[in-house]
Design a protein around this motif. Sequence first.
Motif, mmCIF file in Angstrom:
data_model
loop_
_atom_site.group_PDB
_atom_site.id
_atom_site.type_symbol
_atom_site.label_atom_id
_atom_site.label_comp_id
_atom_site.label_asym_id
_atom_site.label_seq_id
_atom_site.Cartn_x
_atom_site.Cartn_y
_atom_site.Cartn_z
ATOM 1 N N ASN A 297 -21.216 -99.054 -54.893
ATOM 2 C CA ASN A 297 -20.158 -98.271 -54.267
ATOM 3 C C ASN A 297 -18.852 -99.054 -54.231
ATOM 4 O O ASN A 297 -18.019 -98.904 -55.080
ATOM 5 C CB ASN A 297 -20.568 -97.813 -52.860
ATOM 6 N N CYS A 418 -19.439 -90.671 -62.107
ATOM 7 C CA CYS A 418 -18.864 -89.524 -61.408
ATOM 8 C C CYS A 418 -19.178 -88.244 -62.169
ATOM 9 O O CYS A 418 -19.050 -88.173 -63.394
ATOM 10 C CB CYS A 418 -17.351 -89.682 -61.274
ATOM 11 N N GLY A 419 -19.595 -87.237 -61.423
ATOM 12 C CA GLY A 419 -19.827 -85.933 -62.013
ATOM 13 C C GLY A 419 -18.590 -85.075 -61.918
ATOM 14 O O GLY A 419 -17.523 -85.513 -61.473
ATOM 15 N N GLY A 421 -15.884 -82.876 -60.588
ATOM 16 C CA GLY A 421 -15.328 -82.675 -59.257
ATOM 17 C C GLY A 421 -15.486 -83.857 -58.319
ATOM 18 O O GLY A 421 -14.964 -83.829 -57.205
ATOM 19 N N GLU A 422 -16.209 -84.899 -58.734
ATOM 20 C CA GLU A 422 -16.398 -86.073 -57.878
ATOM 21 C C GLU A 422 -15.273 -87.078 -58.096
ATOM 22 O O GLU A 422 -14.708 -87.148 -59.189
ATOM 23 C CB GLU A 422 -17.726 -86.748 -58.171
ATOM 24 N N SER A 423 -14.982 -87.842 -57.059
ATOM 25 C CA SER A 423 -13.990 -88.901 -57.181
ATOM 26 C C SER A 423 -14.552 -90.182 -56.594
ATOM 27 O O SER A 423 -15.407 -90.155 -55.707
ATOM 28 C CB SER A 423 -12.690 -88.523 -56.452
ATOM 29 N N THR A 424 -14.070 -91.309 -57.104
ATOM 30 C CA THR A 424 -14.538 -92.595 -56.597
ATOM 31 C C THR A 424 -14.181 -92.775 -55.134
ATOM 32 O O THR A 424 -14.907 -93.410 -54.378
ATOM 33 C CB THR A 424 -13.906 -93.733 -57.409
ATOM 34 N N ASP A 426 -14.129 -90.523 -52.788
ATOM 35 C CA ASP A 426 -14.985 -89.746 -51.894
ATOM 36 C C ASP A 426 -16.437 -90.190 -51.932
ATOM 37 O O ASP A 426 -17.104 -90.236 -50.902
ATOM 38 C CB ASP A 426 -14.889 -88.255 -52.250
ATOM 39 N N THR A 427 -16.956 -90.498 -53.118
ATOM 40 C CA THR A 427 -18.399 -90.726 -53.244
ATOM 41 C C THR A 427 -18.760 -92.131 -53.689
ATOM 42 O O THR A 427 -19.923 -92.493 -53.661
ATOM 43 C CB THR A 427 -18.994 -89.726 -54.255
ATOM 44 N N CYS A 429 -18.639 -93.158 -56.689
ATOM 45 C CA CYS A 429 -19.254 -93.084 -58.016
ATOM 46 C C CYS A 429 -18.451 -93.929 -59.008
ATOM 47 O O CYS A 429 -17.325 -94.341 -58.745
ATOM 48 C CB CYS A 429 -19.326 -91.627 -58.486
#
Length: 787
Positions: A297, A418-419, A421-424, A426-427, A429
């Motif tokens: 993370n 990151c998939g 809609g994902e952002s580093t 927030d998640t 990733c």
Amino acid sequence: MSLRRNVLLAAELSLVALTIVVTISLERLFTDTSFLTEMLILVIGSHVVAAVCRRAELSMAWATPISGVALIVLATAVFYPDASALIVPTGETVTLLGDDLREAWQVFSDDAAPVPPIRGFLITTSVLIWYGVFLADWAAFRLRSPLEAIAPATAVFVFASLLGVDRNQVAHGFLFAGGLLAVLLTMRAERQVREEVWVASGAASGVRTTLQAGATIGAATVIVAALIAPQLPGASAQPLVDITEINDGPQTRSVVSPLVQVAASLVNQTDTELFSVKVAESQQDYWRLMALTKFENDIWRRSSNFDDARGEVGSTIDVNVSTRTIRQEITIAALGNIYLPAAYEVRNIVDTGGVDLEYEVATGALVVERGLDDIPVGLTYTIESQVPDYSPANLPANATDGLSSGFIAEHTQLPAPCGAGESTLDTGCWPTEVSDRAAEITADATTDFERVRALQAFFLDPELFTYDLDVALRHDINSMNEFLFIGRGYCEQFASTFAAMARSLGIPARVAVGFTWGDWDAARNEYVVSGKHAHAWPEVYFADVGWVIFDPTPGRSRGHDGDITGLDTPQQTGPWDDPESGEEPEPPATTVPADPGEGGGEGGGLPPAPTSTLSPDRDDADLAPVVGVGGNDGSGGRGVLLALALAAGAAAVVGFVPAVQFMRRRRRLMRVAADPIGRGEVAWDDALTALRLLDLHTLPHQTPHEFASIVEMSRRELGPIRLLADRITALRYSEGDDAVAHAITAQDLAASIVRSCRDQVSKSRLIGDALDPRTLLAPAPAPLTLR
């Protein structure tokens, strides 16, 4: 008395007992226990007043001022009996109170615990505990919320632990844990009786079962605590069973990452001497502390397995690699951690300096024995290191040829990509664009060595990157993106990003931390290493060779491994150094305050380094916030704790109204979780609360549609109020089967209205409304059931 009353009384008494335990724990703040009598009188009085107000079914609007008056009267009788008219405070009482509070503030500012239990301290503490009891009783027996009920006592206990001395820690911990268990257990039993979980004939046995189960769990907890608590740092009690005597070989030792210890020095380039190394001047090298092998993370971290270190130790360097021996005599001056600097790789412990040492082969970390939180100042130890002389001809084309899948997985591990809609941010990733950039940089390389050199050249390109201390002290994924974008950073960013990008190419890599060689002192015939020499660099693993050092940070190079790195000249200068002037001017301003002088504490020096955490059952040691290196005399810590205490007090005052509102709403949502009508009413009330920010108020006789018409006449864009009114009306009066759907839609519509209203008012209005105590006077509405 009925069973219900008995259980309620038990819950009340357990809450009283918890408060008494916390009050006794305050003895760690004072020089003696003479304060206990006065304090316990007020503790008992506070619980009596809170219980009387509750049993009289007084609303909070009445109970709050009544409790305040009772506090004033009882405190006057206890602390100022000779300066009051009977029990009523007078002008003389107020004067004495002001003098006492000023004296207490002066003592608090100047002295560390323990301090004399002067009257100003006792009054201030009594007020905090009194209203803590008031809130705890309200949360326990009005809101029926156990966690909120124990929060005030927990806050006071933590306060005493932070500011108090290490006195009777284990005993206070046992008592506090027992008090918490008693409150939670009796509140659970009271809830069971109140909600009639069992039929009347089985209620008593059900409560008995709950209490017996809780007592069993509590006894087990005490036994476990008796084994573990004495092993914690700072605990002085003799353990019932010394679990440290159990030795099965290498044990997991979770310790503060060395990057934490040197992090402040990475940007706060202090000249304070940390240690010295007696070697030949030509044997300069990086003095290494440890390597971090996990990147998860936003953190590089490592949990290590250490074993006793005496004589020769193990190695990760292939036997076919040529090495040269460096014998080092190292003296610690002010290195505030448990890691001992040494040239990589340590091979022989010649002299421990009278302190038992431990070593981990995998990461090359040498530390002081368990039980020591810091390296003893003045420790001198002697070691021999075998420094490898790598040649590009010895490196395999594929760095992972013949390596085990487990080793490869461990040292090429990255967060999940990151998939959509994902952002580093927030998640946490892994951003695939960083992998793409690494592949682009190394596109022309044909071997892993060429790929690593291409990465290093990329970071050393002055057209792309600049060494700059004036950046945020971060090394996470989001700052990695920022670093690649803005091209400015210091060694931590360069090393972390290099290692992560190498991993994205399938090349094993890790981040090492330590120091460059320092300044040569000819008179002492040794290198003197200070905070400005703190450094971080990447290491890459090649099969049949070992860990190879690279350095992508501008202005940093060991020099003697130029065949590998291409950097032939030893360098340890920062960008502020002027090579032609022969002088070393002050470093630029950083995000960390400059060191005001020498020594520890508030008068100068770096902040205190954190103590190591020894725990055989923890898996990871996370990188903590910025912490410096070096010694401390205690005054700096007191200043930090004073700031924390003041911040906590301010937060408690400012956060009281929002906290109460939050607990009210949370309790209400819990009650209506399975009731669609109730959920709809909560949504409607949320919308009404938001509309009041714009001075749109509903009247008791108005229906939802009537109020919606008034809102629409305001001609503001306030969201779908008409649709929400339709749903609320349907929930209240319809007998259809789609109540759940109506409730869900109502919640979504209300959320849209809340957003629209909040967007149209100023931040000051939002903050003022959140802190307005008048919002607490109206009781939370009960859910309607109109069918």
